[in-house]
Design a protein around this motif. Structure first.
Motif, PDB file in Angstrom:
ATOM      1  N   GLY A  51      50.067  -3.127 -40.439  1.00 55.84           N
ATOM      2  CA  GLY A  51      50.792  -4.350 -40.726  1.00 55.84           C
ATOM      3  C   GLY A  51      50.117  -5.163 -41.815  1.00 55.84           C
ATOM      4  N   SER A  52      48.801  -5.275 -41.755  1.00 56.71           N
ATOM      5  CA  SER A  52      48.059  -6.025 -42.771  1.00 56.71           C
ATOM      6  C   SER A  52      48.166  -5.360 -44.132  1.00 56.71           C
ATOM      7  N   VAL A  53      48.074  -4.021 -44.157  1.00 56.63           N
ATOM      8  CA  VAL A  53      48.167  -3.285 -45.421  1.00 56.63           C
ATOM      9  C   VAL A  53      49.550  -3.443 -46.042  1.00 56.63           C
ATOM     10  N   VAL A  54      50.591  -3.299 -45.217  1.00 52.85           N
ATOM     11  CA  VAL A  54      51.960  -3.407 -45.719  1.00 52.85           C
ATOM     12  C   VAL A  54      52.230  -4.809 -46.253  1.00 52.85           C
ATOM     13  N   ALA A  55      51.745  -5.834 -45.554  1.00 54.50           N
ATOM     14  CA  ALA A  55      51.929  -7.206 -46.033  1.00 54.50           C
ATOM     15  C   ALA A  55      51.261  -7.403 -47.395  1.00 54.50           C
ATOM     16  N   THR A  56      50.074  -6.814 -47.571  1.00 54.36           N
ATOM     17  CA  THR A  56      49.358  -6.936 -48.847  1.00 54.36           C
ATOM     18  C   THR A  56      50.082  -6.200 -49.963  1.00 54.36           C
ATOM     19  N   VAL A  57      50.503  -4.961 -49.687  1.00 52.34           N
ATOM     20  CA  VAL A  57      51.200  -4.166 -50.697  1.00 52.34           C
ATOM     21  C   VAL A  57      52.520  -4.831 -51.086  1.00 52.34           C
ATOM     22  N   ALA A  58      53.250  -5.351 -50.099  1.00 54.24           N
ATOM     23  CA  ALA A  58      54.514  -6.024 -50.395  1.00 54.24           C
ATOM     24  C   ALA A  58      54.292  -7.237 -51.294  1.00 54.24           C
ATOM     25  N   THR A  59      53.211  -7.958 -51.050  1.00 54.59           N
ATOM     26  CA  THR A  59      52.907  -9.132 -51.872  1.00 54.59           C
ATOM     27  C   THR A  59      52.600  -8.725 -53.311  1.00 54.59           C
ATOM     28  N   LEU A  60      51.814  -7.686 -53.480  1.00 57.64           N
ATOM     29  CA  LEU A  60      51.495  -7.204 -54.837  1.00 57.64           C
ATOM     30  C   LEU A  60      52.756  -6.738 -55.554  1.00 57.64           C
ATOM     31  N   GLY A  61      53.651  -6.082 -54.832  1.00 60.34           N
ATOM     32  CA  GLY A  61      54.891  -5.633 -55.446  1.00 60.34           C
ATOM     33  C   GLY A  61      55.838  -6.771 -55.785  1.00 60.34           C
ATOM     34  N   TYR A  62      55.717  -7.867 -55.058  1.00 59.05           N
ATOM     35  CA  TYR A  62      56.603  -9.010 -55.266  1.00 59.05           C
ATOM     36  C   TYR A  62      56.137  -9.909 -56.409  1.00 59.05           C
TER      37      TYR A  62
ATOM     38  N   VAL B 253      56.542  -9.751 -40.768  1.00 62.55           N
ATOM     39  CA  VAL B 253      56.353  -8.734 -39.732  1.00 62.55           C
ATOM     40  C   VAL B 253      54.939  -8.160 -39.813  1.00 62.55           C
ATOM     41  N   GLY B 254      54.462  -7.895 -41.033  1.00 65.13           N
ATOM     42  CA  GLY B 254      53.122  -7.343 -41.195  1.00 65.13           C
ATOM     43  C   GLY B 254      52.035  -8.281 -40.711  1.00 65.13           C
ATOM     44  N   VAL B 255      52.163  -9.563 -41.049  1.00 65.96           N
ATOM     45  CA  VAL B 255      51.156 -10.540 -40.639  1.00 65.96           C
ATOM     46  C   VAL B 255      51.174 -10.723 -39.124  1.00 65.96           C
ATOM     47  N   VAL B 256      52.359 -10.771 -38.533  1.00 65.78           N
ATOM     48  CA  VAL B 256      52.453 -10.928 -37.071  1.00 65.78           C
ATOM     49  C   VAL B 256      51.792  -9.744 -36.374  1.00 65.78           C
ATOM     50  N   LEU B 257      52.069  -8.547 -36.841  1.00 63.84           N
ATOM     51  CA  LEU B 257      51.426  -7.370 -36.254  1.00 63.84           C
ATOM     52  C   LEU B 257      49.915  -7.429 -36.407  1.00 63.84           C
ATOM     53  N   GLY B 258      49.466  -7.735 -37.623  1.00 61.12           N
ATOM     54  CA  GLY B 258      48.032  -7.769 -37.881  1.00 61.12           C
ATOM     55  C   GLY B 258      47.311  -8.824 -37.068  1.00 61.12           C
TER      56      GLY B 258
END
Length: 405
Positions: free
Chosen positions: A277-288, A320-325
């Motif tokens: 979840g933490s990784v996906v949140a980070t990657v999504a932010t970089l892509g955004y 969702v990623g942050v909540v999971l993390g």
């Protein structure tokens, strides 16, 4: 954030011999999460005070580049933290309903949410709105007109930060009505409704990755479509909702919280799910980031633009990623609580209720100080956090106040 939310526990089913609920296991990590989220609320509104988003009772628009950093902080906060509050509220709603029954549950919600909401509207909001009233009254005076305070109060009515409590009351009412109708339907077909239509106990069921992906995609699409009609920056004056464009997240996270209680999802989440979840949140932010940096004015707000779709996708994925993390991190590392953390937790809802008065007071107290926006933010935040909890302690020390807060 109050009552059962302030005393997090997980019901573990009925005693075999008596049918009564077993002693609940206290979920201290959720208690500790609430402390952090409440602190983020205080920091969020402090950042709004000194950034470039004039959506607070007292603001000093930034005159330097550091205000942009505060706006970024607000953007990241807004993407997840109020949705997380609704999820926590949803998580503890079923146990409260089943323990009390429909009418006692609704009476309890009205008392523990309605009274603080009324207290804010009657006691706190008139204080924090005095500055805006003085400015507008001066403008009216220049035109030879008079503006009585009662008229200003009515025309500028809103629930302030207590909009969360207002919406939570509605969600609680809807939940109680659904459960009550379900219980009557079960009784009508000869089923055992049980106390308040108690749902049958289920063994914990792991949350599957595909379900998380489907939910995230669905939330992103729902948010995108919703913002065609209710774009970012919309305001509902009757209800006083400052961020109605996030309503799909708030409602769906509340429902997910209810389901998480039923299926034991917080306890079954693996450490790998938290890390992912933490990784996906980070990657999504970089892509955004490229979308944010190249979007024109208003392109991210809604109206069906592709940039709005990208924004809805980022917000949903990030939330969702942050909540999971955070859920896994706090469950694994912060399932303990000493006297100090217990104090912070007990007074968290009172902080939420009173923090507006503290921040506005500090804003006027440091109005004389000319400094970069980030410096004033840091100074006021450092003072506001302990002062908010001190004021909350004083408020909860009033006779019978702790029965509501």
């Amino acid at each position: 954030m109050t009552d059962d939310l302030a005393r997090p526990a997980l019901a573990v089913g009925p005693e075999p011999a008596t049918g009564r609920p077993k002693a609940a296991a206290r979920l201290l990590y959720i208690d500790n999460l609430r402390i952090v989220l409440t602190a983020l609320v205080v920091l969020h509104h402090t950042a709004v005070t000194y950034g470039n988003i004039p959506a607070w009772y007292y603001t000093e628009p930034a005159k330097d580049g550091s205000g942009l950093l505060l706006d970024v902080f607000v953007m990241f906060n807004q993407a997840f933290f109020m949705g997380f509050f609704f999820m926590i509220a949803g998580f503890f709603t079923p146990a409260s309903y089943e323990r009390k029954g429909t009418r006692p549950f609704l009476r309890d919600r009205l008392k523990r949410l309605g009274i603080p909401l009324l207290a804010f509207l009657v006691l706190i909001r008139p204080l924090v709105g005095l500055g805006g009233f003085a400015d507008l009254r001066a403008e009216f005076a220049e035109q030879g007109k008079d503006l009585p305070y009662w008229l200003y109060y009515v025309l500028s009515w809103d629930a302030g930060p207590m909009w969360f409590v207002e919406v939570l009351l509605v969600f609680s009412l809807v939940y109680a009505l659904v459960r009550h109708r379900r219980a009557r339907r079960l009784a009508g077909v000869g089923g055992e409704a049980g106390t308040a239509g108690r749902a049958p106990e289920r063994a914990p069921r792991p949350l599957r990755p595909l379900a998380i992906i489907v939910f995230t995609v669905g939330l992103a699409l729902a948010t995108y479509l919703w913002r065609i009609v209710v774009p970012n920056g919309s305001y509902l004056p009757v209800l006083g909702l400052p961020t109605p464009s996030f309503m799909p997240q708030y409602a769906s996270f509340f429902v997910i919280g209810v389901l998480a209680h039923r299926r034991g999802w917080p306890q079954t989440l693996s450490r790998g799910a938290g890390r992912m979840g933490s990784v996906v949140a980070t990657v999504a932010t970089l892509g955004y980031l490229p979308v944010v940096l190249t979007a024109g004015d208003g392109a991210l707000d809604g109206h069906g633009s592709w940039q709005s779709l990208a924004g809805a996708a980022w917000e949903s994925t990030f939330a969702v990623g942050v909540v999971l993390g955070l859920t896994v991190l706090f469950r694994e590392r912060f399932q303990r609580q000493g006297p100090f953390a217990a104090f912070l937790s007990r007074h968290a809802f009172a902080v939420y209720l009173t923090h507006a008065a503290v921040l506005v007071g500090l804003g006027y107290a440091f109005r004389w100080l000319h400094a970069p926006a980030a410096v004033k933010f840091a100074l006021v935040a450092a003072l506001a956090l302990p002062l908010c909890w001190a004021v909350a302690y004083a408020v909860r020390s009033l006779p019978r106040a702790d029965r509501v807060l």
